[in-house]
Write a protein that holds these residues in place. Structure first.
Motif, mmCIF file in Angstrom:
data_model
loop_
_atom_site.group_PDB
_atom_site.id
_atom_site.type_symbol
_atom_site.label_atom_id
_atom_site.label_comp_id
_atom_site.label_asym_id
_atom_site.label_seq_id
_atom_site.Cartn_x
_atom_site.Cartn_y
_atom_site.Cartn_z
ATOM 1 N N ARG A 6 0.805 -1.170 -0.082
ATOM 2 C CA ARG A 6 0.018 -0.072 0.067
ATOM 3 C C ARG A 6 0.963 1.358 0.118
ATOM 4 O O ARG A 6 1.336 1.578 0.969
ATOM 5 N N PRO A 7 0.948 1.700 -1.250
ATOM 6 C CA PRO A 7 2.108 3.199 -1.089
ATOM 7 C C PRO A 7 1.568 3.991 -0.701
ATOM 8 O O PRO A 7 2.233 5.091 0.038
ATOM 9 N N ALA A 8 0.337 4.350 -0.476
ATOM 10 C CA ALA A 8 -0.415 5.623 0.184
ATOM 11 C C ALA A 8 -0.032 5.376 1.553
ATOM 12 O O ALA A 8 0.194 6.547 2.321
ATOM 13 N N THR A 9 -0.001 4.581 2.132
ATOM 14 C CA THR A 9 0.108 4.221 3.672
ATOM 15 C C THR A 9 1.583 4.718 3.846
ATOM 16 O O THR A 9 1.842 5.394 4.775
ATOM 17 N N HIS A 10 2.460 4.114 3.121
ATOM 18 C CA HIS A 10 3.952 4.709 3.297
ATOM 19 C C HIS A 10 4.149 6.151 2.818
ATOM 20 O O HIS A 10 5.066 6.751 3.711
ATOM 21 N N ARG A 11 3.509 6.834 1.875
ATOM 22 C CA ARG A 11 3.855 8.058 1.699
ATOM 23 C C ARG A 11 3.131 8.883 3.060
ATOM 24 O O ARG A 11 3.802 9.778 3.130
ATOM 25 N N LEU A 12 1.809 8.505 3.230
ATOM 26 C CA LEU A 12 1.487 9.170 4.444
ATOM 27 C C LEU A 12 2.502 9.316 5.543
ATOM 28 O O LEU A 12 2.683 10.136 6.453
ATOM 29 N N ARG A 13 2.978 7.878 5.970
ATOM 30 C CA ARG A 13 3.764 7.566 7.078
ATOM 31 C C ARG A 13 5.206 8.808 6.838
ATOM 32 O O ARG A 13 5.561 9.351 7.939
ATOM 33 N N LEU A 14 5.646 8.693 5.881
ATOM 34 C CA LEU A 14 6.701 9.527 5.764
ATOM 35 C C LEU A 14 6.304 11.127 5.530
ATOM 36 O O LEU A 14 7.321 11.942 6.012
ATOM 37 N N ALA A 15 5.375 11.503 5.152
ATOM 38 C CA ALA A 15 4.906 12.922 5.130
ATOM 39 C C ALA A 15 4.846 13.281 6.664
ATOM 40 O O ALA A 15 5.089 14.429 7.096
ATOM 41 N N LEU A 16 4.286 12.262 7.535
ATOM 42 C CA LEU A 16 3.891 12.665 8.963
ATOM 43 C C LEU A 16 5.304 12.834 9.761
ATOM 44 O O LEU A 16 5.487 13.673 10.517
ATOM 45 N N VAL A 17 6.455 11.934 9.287
ATOM 46 C CA VAL A 17 7.644 11.948 9.909
ATOM 47 C C VAL A 17 8.401 13.173 9.607
ATOM 48 O O VAL A 17 8.873 13.799 10.462
ATOM 49 N N ALA A 18 8.284 13.340 8.272
ATOM 50 C CA ALA A 18 8.859 14.767 7.809
ATOM 51 C C ALA A 18 8.398 15.864 8.628
ATOM 52 O O ALA A 18 9.096 16.638 8.741
ATOM 53 N N VAL A 156 5.867 23.718 8.082
ATOM 54 C CA VAL A 156 5.696 22.021 8.333
ATOM 55 C C VAL A 156 4.616 21.721 7.506
ATOM 56 O O VAL A 156 4.841 20.366 6.894
ATOM 57 N N VAL A 157 3.656 22.515 7.018
ATOM 58 C CA VAL A 157 2.870 21.863 6.061
ATOM 59 C C VAL A 157 3.451 21.680 4.677
ATOM 60 O O VAL A 157 3.187 20.674 3.950
ATOM 61 N N ALA A 158 4.265 22.576 4.307
ATOM 62 C CA ALA A 158 5.065 22.468 3.099
ATOM 63 C C ALA A 158 6.073 21.198 3.120
ATOM 64 O O ALA A 158 6.245 20.337 2.133
ATOM 65 N N ALA A 159 6.807 21.098 4.233
ATOM 66 C CA ALA A 159 7.785 20.001 4.137
ATOM 67 C C ALA A 159 6.811 18.533 4.280
ATOM 68 O O ALA A 159 7.083 17.765 3.422
#
Length: 253
Positions: A6-18, A156-159
């Motif tokens: 599930r790439p969307a889950t991984h992308r969301l996790r990376l975005a939240l961590v960033a 933060v939102v931009a990151a």
């Protein structure tokens, strides 16, 4: 059970961590910037009060009974002055602030008004306190703090958004490979993974295709072996069956 990527889950996790790391880092940097700006603004007040305190000591020394504070207050109308004796008893004052005996320098409140002050003793033991309201200078710090808070939220939102978009180029080819792998089956080994111009993922796809080729060749060899074995065993088994059927035709006691 088949595992799905599930790439969307991984992308969301990376975005939240960033976003989290950016929030912590920017909060630390902006806090340091606010602390430094506050220190600079207070330093400017002290830079005005130190010579003013020395001048107030000289003015009071010349005319202790009727000091002429105008030569100090005219160029610096925001300054307030107070003089106390050795027992901290009030002697004289000028300006809008009601000061109390304090030595050294710092930031405090006089009758509800925040101000920076400098207190010095003259050679005769009198304590001269000069102060200036700190609200105008601290208002600058407060405005900068507000701007930095807005900037902090924006960054933060931009990151998080940039990380989300950047991760698409990372997980997009991998999601494509996962989708193609889901469509492979054991009965059709002729299909191959197709991925063009995706860097390392293209290399992975090429290696997987090589593995599929080896697997297909192995399956074909097994099928040929089974066919050859069946062909070789068919004739002797037919002979044996005929002899058994012939023997069963004779009467038995």
């Amino acid at each position: 059970m088949r595992l799905r990527f599930r790439p969307a889950t991984h992308r969301l996790r990376l975005a939240l961590v960033a976003a989290l790391y950016s929030a912590v880092l920017l909060a630390a940097l902006f806090s340091i910037a606010i602390w430094y700006l506050r220190r600079v603004e207070l330093g400017r007040s002290f830079a005005v009060l130190r010579p003013a305190a020395q001048q107030a000591i000289e003015v009071y020394k010349e005319r202790p009974l009727d000091p002429n504070w105008s030569e100090l207050l005219v160029p610096n109308p925001e300054i307030s002055i107070a003089v106390f004796d050795k027992n901290n008893e009030f002697l004289d004052s000028a300006g809008s602030l009601i000061l109390r005996p304090l030595q050294g320098r710092g930031l405090t409140t006089f009758r509800g008004l925040q101000a920076t002050y400098v207190g010095r003793m003259d050679p005769d033991g009198h304590l001269v306190v000069v102060a200036v309201p700190s609200a105008p200078r601290l208002a600058v710090v407060s405005r900068v703090r507000t701007y930095l808070i807005y900037l902090w939220v924006l960054l933060v939102v931009a990151a998080g958004a940039v990380t989300w978009q950047a991760s698409r180029s990372t997980f997009g080819p991998l999601a494509d490979l996962a989708e193609q792998a889901e469509q492979l089956s054991a009965t059709d080994l002729s299909r191959r993974l197709t991925l063009v111009g995706a860097g390392e993922y293209a290399v992975v796809a090429a290696h997987l295709n090589r593995f599929l080729e080896l697997l297909e060749a192995s399956v074909h060899r097994q099928e040929r072996f089974v066919a050859d074995a069946a062909h070789e065993l068919r004739t002797p088994l037919t002979v044996i069956r005929g002899q058994i059927e012939t023997a069963l035709l004779r009467a038995r006691t």
